[in-house]
Design a protein around this motif. Structure first.
Motif: not given
Length: 91
Positions: A18-46
Motif C-alpha cells: 500500500e505504501f512502497p518503501p520510497s513513499a515511506t522514506l519520502e514521508g519520513a524526510v519530509s516530516d524531519a524537514l518540517a519539524s527541524a529548526g532553521g529550515i522553512d521547508a514549505s517549498d521543498v520536494a522530496v
C-alpha cells in the motif's frame, strides 16, 4: 449468493504494498524537514530512489540548503542526498 474462495492455480497471490518503501522514506524526510529548526521547508520536494533522496525546490536563506541536507542524512534509511535546492532572496 454463493461465496467462492479465490483459486490461484498453484501461483501465490501477488500483494502490492500500500505504501512502497520510497513513499515511506519520502514521508519520513519530509516530516524531519518540517519539524527541524532553521529550515522553512514549505517549498521543498522530496523524492526517494532506493536509499538516495533528492531535495528540490527553494528556500529563503542559503544556509538552509546545507541544513536541509544535514537533516535528510539524519533520517534512518537515507544513505545519500542529492541536493538541488536553490535559495531566493527575500524581497
Amino acid at each position: 449468493m454463493v461465496f467462492k474462495h479465490q483459486h490461484f492455480h498453484e501461483t501465490p497471490p501477488e500483494v502490492e504494498a500500500e505504501f512502497p518503501p520510497s513513499a515511506t522514506l519520502e514521508g519520513a524526510v519530509s516530516d524531519a524537514l518540517a519539524s527541524a529548526g532553521g529550515i522553512d521547508a514549505s517549498d521543498v520536494a522530496v523524492i526517494a530512489h532506493g536509499s538516495e533522496v533528492t531535495l528540490s525546490g527553494t528556500v529563503q536563506l542559503e544556509s538552509e540548503i546545507a541544513r536541509a541536507e544535514e537533516v535528510a542524512l539524519g533520517v534512518a534509511g537515507v544513505t545519500s542526498v542529492r541536493n538541488e535546492l536553490r535559495f531566493t532572496r527575500p524581497r
